[in-house]
Design an enzyme around this catalytic site. Structure first.
Site, short mmCIF file in Angstrom:
data_model
loop_
_atom_site.label_atom_id
_atom_site.label_comp_id
_atom_site.label_asym_id
_atom_site.label_seq_id
_atom_site.Cartn_x
_atom_site.Cartn_y
_atom_site.Cartn_z
N GLU A 51 55.42 64.44 45.19
CA GLU A 51 56.39 65.55 45.15
C GLU A 51 55.96 66.64 44.18
O GLU A 51 56.63 66.93 43.19
CB GLU A 51 57.78 65.00 44.79
CG GLU A 51 58.27 63.99 45.83
CD GLU A 51 59.66 63.45 45.58
OE1 GLU A 51 60.08 63.38 44.41
OE2 GLU A 51 60.34 63.07 46.55
N GLU A 102 58.53 58.48 52.08
CA GLU A 102 59.75 58.04 51.39
C GLU A 102 60.95 58.44 52.21
O GLU A 102 61.04 59.58 52.66
CB GLU A 102 59.90 58.71 50.01
CG GLU A 102 59.02 58.15 48.93
CD GLU A 102 59.33 58.75 47.57
OE1 GLU A 102 60.51 59.02 47.28
OE2 GLU A 102 58.37 58.95 46.81
C1 BG6 Z 1 61.77 60.49 45.16
C2 BG6 Z 1 60.80 59.94 44.15
O1 BG6 Z 1 62.04 61.80 44.91
O2 BG6 Z 1 63.04 59.90 45.22
C3 BG6 Z 1 60.99 58.47 43.84
O3 BG6 Z 1 59.48 60.16 44.56
C4 BG6 Z 1 62.48 58.18 43.69
O4 BG6 Z 1 60.23 58.13 42.71
C5 BG6 Z 1 63.18 58.51 44.99
O5 BG6 Z 1 62.78 56.90 43.27
C6 BG6 Z 1 64.65 58.22 45.00
O6 BG6 Z 1 65.28 58.86 43.94
P1 BG6 Z 1 66.16 58.08 42.88
O7 BG6 Z 1 66.38 59.07 41.82
O8 BG6 Z 1 67.37 57.68 43.59
O9 BG6 Z 1 65.34 56.93 42.42
#
Ligand code: BG6
Length: 490
Positions: A188, A382
């Site tokens: 990101e 993701e």
């Molecule tokens: C993404 C990141 O933006 O979101 C991850 O690359 C992160 O590292 C994921 O865990 C989910 O976000 P969060 O804040 O709910 O863990």
């Protein structure tokens, strides 16, 4: 409609959110080791939540405990990795996206030789994965840079960090190139503007000659140059390898069809895609350069930088997708939190408990938009939903809401593929519960596998398969042909 043969199904994790073992076997301090869990965090005020200063860093470093620093303990993947990888194999994973902690290999970032224990740890992981038939997708930088580089140089603002990062990359390519085909440079990369410290080690009170915003653009430029260099180096040292960029796909719709709202949403989307534009097209978009000029931001570039960026473009485009937002020029429009952003609420969408708006169709729209723009293979690296799971009396976790979230997103992926999008793979975030990146909570759970640990680190760390585990296993087994739940429901 169906998923292509050989589709890369799997899951994604990051070293700092799972490994723990933050100060053993020669590992150095990373920026993640001082990330603080604050009960009652207000997710609407994310900027305040992630604010750091030289003083707060020192204070955190003087505390040897991990209670309020959950990323120090993660889910102890460092010791549980065999068990966890075996469960991923049971799920049928073709790929696992994971990151290599820079500080396990180079504790301060400035050593000339890597730490052998760190090198061995990942070697063991990759061998185990090879044995289980799971292919790695490796992120070189996922919110875990050496804290020492942050304190000494204000992180990526200083040009010298490029050289240190490339030494780390070279080590990864030479040590692990035989196991790894797919690589990602910066997780990101656009997030530098939302959390400069976590992404690039920038401490506001250390921004002396230029202000924090200008420092972010300078650091970003260094990351673009480093990404270009890393791509070329990867191709040279790892024959057949593929390097991708990684974008937080923040889809923004106009709140109304008023042209002013449409223009405001367009601006947001162009700003979001600027980062992948640079890494795919190999040049800064003219409109971004014009905007920087108008804002008086003058990025310092070395003579060959633009050439390095041009010659180091990526092979594929990877992105995360969780939610969408709308934009409006109405200052009173109701706002809701998303992935480290605060957007305008969309009345047509439901939200997760953390306010992230659930928008499966937005994933299809994003896939079509990105493929049309870049004409490169796409990889969703993701996607998932954070929720508070409960352990039922029968000892199981009945997470039908998670199954529904994935189901709806997979249907939209299918449609995009059917429309001609070249989507090569999908790694869910995250296949196993881990520490949240933004809130440092354990209770914000994403996994198909439950981990018995609470926000303060209490629990047995026992791993338990949730209902979604069996559902995803069946999805992979049938290459996405069976998406309903229960699987035999037709
Ligand atoms: C993404 C990141 O933006 O979101 C991850 O690359 C992160 O590292 C994921 O865990 C989910 O976000 P969060 O804040 O709910 O863990």
């Amino acid at each position: 409609m169906s998923f292509p043969e050989g589709f890369l199904w799997g899951g994604a994790i990051a070293a700092n959110q799972v490994e723990g073992a933050w100060n053993i076997d020669g590992k150095g301090w990373s920026v993640a080791d001082i990330a603080t869990y604050k009960p009652n965090t207000d997710v609407r005020d994310y900027k305040a939540h992630v604010a750091v200063s030289s003083e707060s860093v020192k204070k955190a470093m003087s505390d040897p405990d991990d209670t309020y620093y959950p990323k120090r303990r993660g889910i102890d993947f460092y010791h549980y990795y065999k068990e966890d990888l075996a469960m991923f194999a049971e799920l049928g994973f073709k790929v696992l996206r994971l990151s290599i902690a820079w500080t396990r290999l180079f504790p301060t970032g400035e050593e000339t030789e890597p730490n052998p224990e760190g090198v061995n740890f990942y070697k063991n992981i990759f061998e185990e994965m090879q044995h289980l038939g799971i292919q790695p997708v490796v992120t070189l930088s996922h919110y875990e840079m050496p804290l020492s580089l942050s304190l000494k140089y204000n992180g990526w603002v200083n040009r010298c960090v490029v050289e240190h990062f490339i030494r780390f990359c070279r080590t990864c390519f030479t040590q692990y190139g035989k196991y790894v085909k797919y690589w990602l440079s910066f997780n990101e990369i656009d997030s530098i503007m939302r959390h400069p410290f976590i992404t690039a080690g920038i401490i506001p009170d250390m921004c002396k000659n230029i202000d924090e915003t200008a420092s972010c653009y300078q650091a970003l430029h260094h990351q673009f140059v480093a990404a270009g260099m890393a791509t070329r180096l990867c191709h040279e040292l790892v024959p057949g390898s593929q390097m991708g960029c990684m974008l937080t796909k923040l889809m923004t719709y106009p709140r109304t069809c008023a042209p002013e709202d449409v223009a405001a949403a367009q601006k947001k989307n162009l700003e979001n895609m600027f980062y992948s534009d640079v890494m795919v097209f190999g040049e800064y978009p003219k409109m971004i350069l014009r905007d920087l000029e108008k804002r008086g931001i003058n990025i310092q570039m070395k003579p060959n930088d633009l050439e390095t960026i041009r010659d180091g473009t990526v092979d594929f485009v990877a992105f995360s997708y969780y939610m969408s937002m709308t934009e409006s020029v109405d200052p009173n429009a109701e706002r809701t939190p998303g992935n480290t952003v605060l957007g305008v609420k969309n009345p047509y969408l439901d939200s997760s408990e953390w306010g992230w708006q659930i928008d499966p169709a937005g994933l299809r729209i994003s896939l079509i938009e990105l493929y049309d723009r870049y004409k490169k293979p796409l990889f969703i690296v993701e996607n998932g939903i954070g929720s508070r799971d409960t352990l039922s009396e029968d000892g199981a976790i009945h997470d039908s809401y998670r199954i529904e979230y994935f189901q709806r997103h997979f249907r939209e992926m299918e449609k995009a593929i059917d429309e001609g999008v070249d989507l090569i793979g999908y790694t869910s975030w995250a296949p196993i519960d881990l520490i949240s990146a933004s809130t440092n909570q354990m209770s914000k759970r994403y996994g198909f596998i439950y981990v018995d640990q609470d926000d303060l680190g209490r629990g047995t760390l026992m791993r338990i398969r949730k209902d979604s585990f069996y559902w995803y296993q069946n999805v992979i087994r049938t290459n996405g042909a069976e998406l309903s739940y229960p699987a035999n429901a037709g």
